[in-house]
Structures are given as C-alpha cells and as structure tokens.
Design a protein around this motif. Sequence first.
Motif, PDB file in Angstrom:
ATOM      1  N   GLU A 248      26.075 -18.093  -1.948  1.00 19.13           N
ATOM      2  CA  GLU A 248      26.289 -18.514  -3.334  1.00 19.13           C
ATOM      3  C   GLU A 248      27.661 -19.160  -3.413  1.00 19.13           C
ATOM      4  O   GLU A 248      28.650 -18.569  -2.960  1.00 19.13           O
ATOM      5  CB  GLU A 248      26.202 -17.328  -4.284  1.00 19.13           C
TER       6      GLU A 248
ATOM      7  N   THR B 129      22.000 -15.467   3.063  1.00 12.26           N
ATOM      8  CA  THR B 129      22.040 -16.200   1.801  1.00 12.26           C
ATOM      9  C   THR B 129      23.483 -16.513   1.427  1.00 12.26           C
ATOM     10  O   THR B 129      24.418 -15.822   1.850  1.00 12.26           O
ATOM     11  CB  THR B 129      21.392 -15.395   0.663  1.00 12.26           C
TER      12      THR B 129
ATOM     13  N   ARG C 223      23.001 -21.902  -4.743  1.00 15.15           N
ATOM     14  CA  ARG C 223      22.518 -20.784  -3.927  1.00 15.15           C
ATOM     15  C   ARG C 223      21.541 -21.323  -2.892  1.00 15.15           C
ATOM     16  O   ARG C 223      20.844 -22.307  -3.129  1.00 15.15           O
ATOM     17  CB  ARG C 223      21.836 -19.723  -4.790  1.00 15.15           C
TER      18      ARG C 223
ATOM     19  N   THR D  70      26.881 -23.502 -10.009  1.00 12.83           N
ATOM     20  CA  THR D  70      26.610 -22.530  -8.954  1.00 12.83           C
ATOM     21  C   THR D  70      25.481 -23.017  -8.069  1.00 12.83           C
ATOM     22  O   THR D  70      24.419 -23.451  -8.561  1.00 12.83           O
ATOM     23  CB  THR D  70      26.237 -21.159  -9.553  1.00 12.83           C
TER      24      THR D  70
END
Length: 388
Positions: free
Chosen positions: A188, A186, A255, A253
Amino acid sequence: MPSYLDPLSLEQAALARQWRHDLHAHPELGYQEHRTSAAIAALLEGFGLSVTRGLGGTGVVATLTRGAGPAIGLRADIDALPVQETGNAAHASTHPGCMHACGHDGHSAILLATAQHLSQASDFSGQVHFIFQPAEETGAGARRMIEDGLFERFPMQAVYGLHNWPGLPQGQVAVNPGAMMASQDTFEIVIEGSGAHAAMPERGNDPVVVATQMVSSLHTLVSRRVSPLDAAVLSVTMIEAGTAYNIIPHTATLRGTVRCLAPAVRERMREMVTTLGETLPQAFAARATVHYREGYPVTLNDPACAARVREVATALLSEHNVQWAGNASMASEDFAYLLQACPGAYFWLGADGAEASRPLHHPAYDFNDELIGLGVRLLCGVVGSYQL
C-alpha cells in the motif's frame, strides 16, 4: 501389490463421496470450521485413530501408529470461500455467501478415505499424521498450526499435500523438484500532496498525477529490473483518491500484490517497491508512505520428496501422465509454511474429466468426485514408499 495400494471398494468410494457432499453443503470460512472439524474428528475416531482437536484453532490431527517405521504427514485444507454458489448440485451450499469453491471439501474427503484405507491395511507399518488444516485461504492456518506445536507434538520425516487442478486432465499429476506456487505479498502506497480547487491546480500538488506516474513506474520493475529468467508478477489492483469532480484530493492510495517463485527475487522486489514508492513522489514535491506486507512464502518442494511423488505417480499412472518440472503457478498456497519447517512436497491432481472443470474460486465450481480414489492411492503410495 500391498493392500494399501488396492483401489477403494465401491462401499468406501460411496462413503467418501457422501463425506465430500456433506462438507460441500455445510461450508465454513477460515477459523470458523467448527462443524467441519467436529465431523472430521468423529469420522477419524471411528477409524480407531488417535485424534487431537483444536490445533491452530479449528485444526484436527489424527495419528495412525502400527509398528516400527517412519512418521509421515499428510495434509488437507478444510476452509471454504466467501463466494455465493451458483451451481445447482443436490449438495450445493446451504450457507448463503459461502461455498467450497476451491475443492477443500474434496481434499478433506481424500484424506479421510486415506486414513480409513490405511487403518484397514494389514501390511502397513509405521506412523501417519493426518493433518486437517484450517484457514488456507488468506488465513495462514498452516503457520498457526506450526506455532501451536504441530511438528513438536507430531514429529514427522516429511509432509505431503495435494490440490485438484483445473486445466490438467483427470488421471494426470504435476509435481516439481522446486517451486510449485509463488509467494504472495501486498503493498500500500499512500501519496500525500496538497488539495486544491480543480480549476486552480497550481495552488495545490495533485497526488493523482503522482499516482499515475507511480503505477507506470511500478510495472517497469518486473520488465526492466528483474531478469526474464526470474519469474515475478506485480499488479496494482486498487487506486483510491478524490471525493468530487471539482476537488483535487490531498492524498491518493495505491494497493497491489507481488508474486515471485524464488525467495531472493521476492526480497529484491520488496526492496525495489519500497524504494520507488518512497522516492518517486519527491520528484513532484510530494511524499509517500509505503506499507509492504509479506504474505505466503514460495511453495518450495524438497527435490527428494518431489522425486518420490513422481516415482509413485509414474508407477500408478505411467510416465506419460506425470508432468515433472513444469510451469509453476503464480497463485499462492500456505502449505509453503509447512515446507519451510519440514521436508515435503506439494502436487497437483488433474481435475478435468469429460468436461473441463470450472476454474478454482468460480461460483459454479464443484469438485470432481472421480478424483477421490486416485488421490487416495497416490497418498497411500507415498506413505508406502517409506515402508522399511
């Protein structure tokens, strides 16, 4: 034919279904599987096995030892998912917001029945470690069991696991000599601009504009920077920015997730996402911070162990019902950690009966009980293939 390859008796099959339904009715999330592990351990002790509780938190390992022979590990996952069940089976979840939507109750019932079956077989010799693992669903329970000494305390030559697989017909098996499932990482990316009034954007530096450019650029990494012969998937799944219609926010942001079928491709994707995330905002006089987190590795079968599964499945089901070296899944599985530490193989057991199974993680999913007997014969066959 060895007795350990005999089909389950009607009584054994009925018991296994009861175990499965009880587990399904009482699901527990990762590292909270206290009732589940206690029930599993009590059954295993009733089979006369040596049982170790609490490995990796709520994991259970039972060992069957009978004479000389190799030691083989068999693993089932025991945790449930944070999903509200919508099915109406008599054994539906009694815990609101939690259900076995991935079939771990079925995998546990298969492994329990395998342990019972092998413990009663007169022509079996060697050692089998039955591994009931917590927290497969994002909790990395396999890694925690390894850190807790799984392979030091229970040495084994190889480890095997199975998963029911909707979309594959009942009575079929799929196994690959390499990747079965993808890695899962993952990221961010926090983009810092400068807030301003929406009517006067020139007085700020809009991070939302940078974020939209970032999304487009990230998605070109796979299509333009990775060979079409190397599988990879990048998905931006979240964008967060802003508090009002008339305010240009200070930050935005992004993600998302990255999945790959080869370790080298996985490492290259990490490098490219990090570099792009840090440098693209500079073209807009903005800056960004990238947090890239490694998750589950590629579920990478040992070729010799995978071939062993193929041979056993072919003998039991015929070559027509065994898919070999087919398409891997871009989903992930923490059995990958076990395969990094020990040779082994992970395979799929077709779940579609007269009616197609609901997809995994669907709120109306329910494990197909008809798979239990076949799963037991396959696992017993794999263990039996190591007989001296």
